[in-house]
Design a protein around this motif. Structure first.
Motif, PDB file in Angstrom:
ATOM      1  N   LEU A   3      25.928  50.430  42.014  1.00  0.00           N
ATOM      2  CA  LEU A   3      27.382  50.476  42.125  1.00  0.00           C
ATOM      3  C   LEU A   3      27.965  51.273  40.969  1.00  0.00           C
ATOM      4  N   LEU A   4      29.086  51.932  41.217  1.00  0.00           N
ATOM      5  CA  LEU A   4      29.678  52.827  40.233  1.00  0.00           C
ATOM      6  C   LEU A   4      30.692  52.136  39.328  1.00  0.00           C
ATOM      7  N   GLY A   5      31.141  50.946  39.712  1.00  0.00           N
ATOM      8  CA  GLY A   5      32.154  50.234  38.942  1.00  0.00           C
ATOM      9  C   GLY A   5      33.066  49.457  39.862  1.00  0.00           C
ATOM     10  N   ILE A   6      34.227  49.109  39.366  1.00  0.00           N
ATOM     11  CA  ILE A   6      35.223  48.381  40.158  1.00  0.00           C
ATOM     12  C   ILE A   6      36.007  49.385  41.003  1.00  0.00           C
ATOM     13  N   HIS A   7      36.243  49.062  42.263  1.00  0.00           N
ATOM     14  CA  HIS A   7      36.980  49.951  43.169  1.00  0.00           C
ATOM     15  C   HIS A   7      38.450  49.538  43.264  1.00  0.00           C
ATOM     16  N   HIS A   8      38.696  48.321  43.736  1.00  0.00           N
ATOM     17  CA  HIS A   8      40.059  47.803  43.795  1.00  0.00           C
ATOM     18  C   HIS A   8      40.026  46.281  43.797  1.00  0.00           C
ATOM     19  N   LEU A   9      41.183  45.697  43.675  1.00  0.00           N
ATOM     20  CA  LEU A   9      41.314  44.248  43.736  1.00  0.00           C
ATOM     21  C   LEU A   9      42.540  43.922  44.568  1.00  0.00           C
ATOM     22  N   SER A  10      42.420  42.921  45.453  1.00  0.00           N
ATOM     23  CA  SER A  10      43.519  42.567  46.360  1.00  0.00           C
ATOM     24  C   SER A  10      43.971  41.136  46.122  1.00  0.00           C
ATOM     25  N   ALA A  11      45.272  40.987  45.900  1.00  0.00           N
ATOM     26  CA  ALA A  11      45.865  39.693  45.580  1.00  0.00           C
ATOM     27  C   ALA A  11      46.941  39.336  46.608  1.00  0.00           C
ATOM     28  N   ILE A  12      47.563  38.180  46.411  1.00  0.00           N
ATOM     29  CA  ILE A  12      48.560  37.656  47.352  1.00  0.00           C
ATOM     30  C   ILE A  12      49.933  37.622  46.685  1.00  0.00           C
ATOM     31  N   PHE A  61      48.171  44.298  47.089  1.00  0.00           N
ATOM     32  CA  PHE A  61      48.740  42.991  47.428  1.00  0.00           C
ATOM     33  C   PHE A  61      48.985  42.879  48.925  1.00  0.00           C
ATOM     34  N   PHE A  62      48.560  41.758  49.491  1.00  0.00           N
ATOM     35  CA  PHE A  62      48.963  41.355  50.826  1.00  0.00           C
ATOM     36  C   PHE A  62      50.229  40.517  50.679  1.00  0.00           C
ATOM     37  N   GLU A  63      51.261  40.831  51.467  1.00  0.00           N
ATOM     38  CA  GLU A  63      52.453  39.986  51.446  1.00  0.00           C
ATOM     39  C   GLU A  63      52.310  38.880  52.499  1.00  0.00           C
ATOM     40  N   ARG A 224      50.216  32.488  46.688  1.00  0.00           N
ATOM     41  CA  ARG A 224      50.859  33.580  45.950  1.00  0.00           C
ATOM     42  C   ARG A 224      50.502  33.466  44.463  1.00  0.00           C
ATOM     43  N   GLY A 225      50.196  34.614  43.875  1.00  0.00           N
ATOM     44  CA  GLY A 225      49.734  34.608  42.496  1.00  0.00           C
ATOM     45  C   GLY A 225      48.234  34.456  42.365  1.00  0.00           C
ATOM     46  N   GLY A 226      47.515  34.391  43.509  1.00  0.00           N
ATOM     47  CA  GLY A 226      46.064  34.295  43.496  1.00  0.00           C
ATOM     48  C   GLY A 226      45.436  35.591  43.985  1.00  0.00           C
ATOM     49  N   VAL A 227      44.119  35.698  43.828  1.00  0.00           N
ATOM     50  CA  VAL A 227      43.393  36.916  44.196  1.00  0.00           C
ATOM     51  C   VAL A 227      42.525  36.657  45.418  1.00  0.00           C
ATOM     52  N   HIS A 228      42.607  37.552  46.376  1.00  0.00           N
ATOM     53  CA  HIS A 228      41.875  37.420  47.636  1.00  0.00           C
ATOM     54  C   HIS A 228      40.441  37.922  47.523  1.00  0.00           C
ATOM     55  N   HIS A 229      40.257  39.135  46.974  1.00  0.00           N
ATOM     56  CA  HIS A 229      38.899  39.675  46.841  1.00  0.00           C
ATOM     57  C   HIS A 229      38.862  40.808  45.828  1.00  0.00           C
TER      58      HIS A 229
END
Length: 322
Positions: A3-12, A61-63, A224-229
């Motif tokens: 793996l090359l590193g971190i790609h993205h992070l998705s939160a709520i 972010f997912f709304e 809300r305020g948490g991380v999905h993946h």
């Protein structure tokens, strides 16, 4: 895996407009894509990043408008780091966060680096981390039109923090399957407990996972305020398909190959239940929009385009003027 590193992070988030205001106006990130959750097109999926949303700079972010408050706890992605160029930048951000009444802890040291732990308007747990001595994965380029000083701007995602009740199962997936290596151990500034640092690729702030072991916490309830993946960078689609074969060979349940249009992915859960994604570096966010106008209008992948009218009617307009 390599793996090359971190790609993205998705939160709520429960409020897209406030989310846009915080991350573009206060943090000065560029909204590089305004789109919808491809699995539920009735809600927004907002992407923030550097000048063009390079891989490794994307915070998304997912709304979910009716989402309850996140109940922090175990089996979670517990802190998201955002990289800034150097220690001097942290002095700028300490003042800026104070000027905007953002809850923060001031400049402290963590894992040999200067950082500022802070929270957004929904108590999303965030940390600004200095790249002063980073010799690993390079950061991105802040947007020149940022509302924050681009000389001190956010240049990407930093170390991702996981909190788990047991170390060994998560460590096994990180090291034996995903190719991470143990880098160091440090004491957390609040708990005094050991934090294990794992790195991949070229290492450094853009390629680290920090694992906190907390047997005393209940399981986190996502809201809300948490991380999905969290997603990790893979070079191309060929590599994704190879990794998918590996997952199937060793019997790890997964999503199968997923075409997200802007990148290709596969999703799976590590043994403590945290959702991981592997995502390709391309094609990128300029695939369907001119780079000069990213995020200014609602972008839909081709398979949703014939539903545009219906989708737009269900979304509350966002006031965003880059």
């Amino acid at each position: 895996m390599e793996l090359l590193g971190i790609h993205h992070l998705s939160a709520i988030t429960a409020n897209a407009q406030q989310n846009v205001d915080f991350y573009t106006k206060i943090l000065g990130m560029r909204m590089v894509k305004k789109t919808v959750n491809q699995d539920d097109p009735s809600v927004y999926h907002l992407f923030y990043g550097d000048e063009i949303g390079n891989p490794g700079t994307e915070l998304t972010f997912f709304e979910i408008p009716r989402a309850g408050q996140n109940h922090n706890g175990n089996n979670s992605i517990s802190t998201t780091s955002l990289r800034v160029p150097n220690d001097e930048a942290l002095k700028y951000w300490e003042k800026r966060l104070s000027d905007y009444d953002v809850d923060h802890e001031g400049i402290i040291e963590q894992n040999g680096r200067k950082v500022i732990p802070f929270k957004d308007f929904e108590n999303q747990r965030l940390t600004l981390v200095s790249d002063e001595n980073n010799n690993g994965v390079a950061g991105g380029t802040p947007w020149e039109s940022s509302e924050a000083d681009p000389n001190f701007g956010i240049i990407g995602l930093g170390p991702i923090h996981l909190t788990v009740p047991e170390l060994k199962p998560t460590e096994a997936i990180l090291t034996s399957l995903m190719g991470f290596r143990i880098a160091r151990v440090y004491k957390h500034h609040e708990t005094g407990m050991d934090v294990q640092v794992y790195e991949t690729g070229k290492g450094g702030t853009g390629a680290e996972v920090h694992v906190h072991v907390r047997e005393d916490l209940p399981k986190e309830r996502l809201g809300r305020g948490g991380v999905h993946h969290v997603a990790f960078r893979v070079e191309n689609e060929e590599k994704i398909r190879q990794y998918l074969e590996q997952l199937n060979e060793i019997g790890i349940g997964n999503s199968g190959f997923v075409d997200r249009f802007y990148f290709r992915s596969v999703y799976f859960r590590e043994p403590n239940g945290i959702l991981f994604e592997l995502a390709t570096d391309g094609p990128g966010f300029a695939t369907d929009e001119d780079a000069e106008h990213l995020g200014e209008s609602l972008a839909l992948p081709p398979f949703l385009e014939d539903r545009r009218d219906q989708i737009e009617q269900n979304l509350k307009p966002i006031d965003y003027r880059p």
